[in-house]
Motif scaffolding. Structure first.
Motif, mmCIF file in Angstrom:
data_model
loop_
_atom_site.group_PDB
_atom_site.id
_atom_site.type_symbol
_atom_site.label_atom_id
_atom_site.label_comp_id
_atom_site.label_asym_id
_atom_site.label_seq_id
_atom_site.Cartn_x
_atom_site.Cartn_y
_atom_site.Cartn_z
ATOM 1 N N ASN A 156 0.828 -1.206 0.000
ATOM 2 C CA ASN A 156 0.000 0.000 0.000
ATOM 3 C C ASN A 156 0.862 1.256 0.000
ATOM 4 N N GLU A 157 2.033 1.185 0.612
ATOM 5 C CA GLU A 157 2.917 2.351 0.602
ATOM 6 C C GLU A 157 3.369 2.672 -0.816
ATOM 7 N N HIS A 158 3.652 1.645 -1.621
ATOM 8 C CA HIS A 158 3.993 1.901 -3.023
ATOM 9 C C HIS A 158 2.861 2.675 -3.700
ATOM 10 N N ILE A 159 1.639 2.251 -3.446
ATOM 11 C CA ILE A 159 0.481 2.910 -4.058
ATOM 12 C C ILE A 159 0.399 4.360 -3.600
ATOM 13 N N GLU A 160 0.587 4.612 -2.311
ATOM 14 C CA GLU A 160 0.519 5.976 -1.788
ATOM 15 C C GLU A 160 1.586 6.869 -2.429
ATOM 16 N N VAL A 161 2.793 6.361 -2.557
ATOM 17 C CA VAL A 161 3.867 7.153 -3.156
ATOM 18 C C VAL A 161 3.578 7.377 -4.642
ATOM 19 N N LEU A 162 3.086 6.372 -5.335
ATOM 20 C CA LEU A 162 2.752 6.533 -6.757
ATOM 21 C C LEU A 162 1.649 7.564 -6.952
ATOM 22 N N LYS A 163 0.654 7.569 -6.069
ATOM 23 C CA LYS A 163 -0.405 8.577 -6.147
ATOM 24 C C LYS A 163 0.163 9.964 -5.880
ATOM 25 N N LEU A 164 1.054 10.061 -4.917
ATOM 26 C CA LEU A 164 1.712 11.330 -4.617
ATOM 27 C C LEU A 164 2.469 11.837 -5.839
ATOM 28 N N ILE A 165 3.197 10.959 -6.493
ATOM 29 C CA ILE A 165 3.948 11.334 -7.698
ATOM 30 C C ILE A 165 2.994 11.871 -8.765
ATOM 31 N N SER A 166 1.887 11.179 -8.992
ATOM 32 C CA SER A 166 0.910 11.612 -9.996
ATOM 33 C C SER A 166 0.352 12.988 -9.668
ATOM 34 N N GLU A 167 -0.015 13.197 -8.413
ATOM 35 C CA GLU A 167 -0.564 14.493 -7.991
ATOM 36 C C GLU A 167 0.479 15.597 -8.130
ATOM 37 N N ALA A 168 1.705 15.319 -7.728
ATOM 38 C CA ALA A 168 2.774 16.315 -7.798
ATOM 39 C C ALA A 168 3.051 16.698 -9.250
ATOM 40 N N LYS A 169 3.037 15.725 -10.141
ATOM 41 C CA LYS A 169 3.263 16.022 -11.550
ATOM 42 C C LYS A 169 2.169 16.925 -12.098
#
Length: 113
Positions: A40-53
């Motif tokens: 789930n942490e991978h998912i959270e970081v990937l979502k963060l990356i998408s939002e930041a982009k």
């Protein structure tokens, strides 16, 4: 969970997820046989990356603020970066307002002729 499920949950392609892993933006997941198993942490970081982009953050900037300690994302540093990003955006808003006011002034001068 396997990469296909992560792709669905994050709306990212499998290729993008592997690219982010290659660039060190996410930690290398554990393996179950020949398959990567994401958390789930991978998912959270990937979502963060998408939002930041979406906010205009570059991959180089992301690489600079997504840090890991003992395989876990350092959320305190991520929080600090986000607060810095917020401040940067607020400054851009103020600069844009000033530019709009200048344009309004120019239009006013033209209208008075």
């Amino acid at each position: 969970m396997f990469i296909g499920e992560v792709a669905k949950k994050t709306n990212l392609s499998v290729k993008t997820i592997r690219f982010y892993e290659e660039k060190g933006l996410i930690t290398t997941p554990q393996r179950q046989g020949k398959y990567r198993v994401y958390t789930n942490e991978h998912i959270e970081v990937l979502k963060l990356i998408s939002e930041a982009k979406l906010l205009g953050v570059t991959l180089a900037e992301l690489k600079g603020f997504i840090k890991y300690e003992n395989g876990q994302a350092n959320w305190a540093e991520i929080r600090e970066f986000l607060l810095h990003l917020k401040s940067r955006l607020q400054t851009q808003i103020e600069q844009t307002k000033q530019k709009i006011a200048h344009i309004d002034s120019c239009v006013g001068l033209i209208n008075s002729k």
